[in-house]
Design a protein around this motif. Sequence first.
Motif: not given
Length: 142
Positions: A30, A35, A135
């Motif tokens: 994370k 991203d 993520k």
Amino acid sequence: MRLLNIRTASLLLLLSLGCPAQAIVVVVNKQNPIDSLSKTQIIDIFMGRYKTFPNGSSAYPLDRISGSSEKQQFYQELVNKSEAKINTYWSRLLFSGRASPPSSFKTNDEMLAELKGSQQAIGYVLESEVDDSLKVVYRFGE
């Protein structure tokens, strides 16, 4: 009696089709600033072409244990190759000294712990294994 035979046949048909494979996603810690990644970028990292993320930080690819269904599904979806072909690919690269394969872990828990503890780690997990410490940077089929 006929109703029972229809139900039994239906159940047998469903069982013979098997369960669909669970979705595999590519994840990072994370805290990693990345991203999202493209499929090409993931191929480059997992196939040893690049040792960094697009932002220049080190990438540490993690692999599931040999023979696991997740590993087989991942490489099939990533580069349309069986695990045997992936092993042959890595044998050639290791022999030439050009690259090393991703680190492999004996258990999924060990791999997940490494992903959760390292900002440089990148790995693939079942979507159901993703929690708030990871993520998702790539979903197959999108």
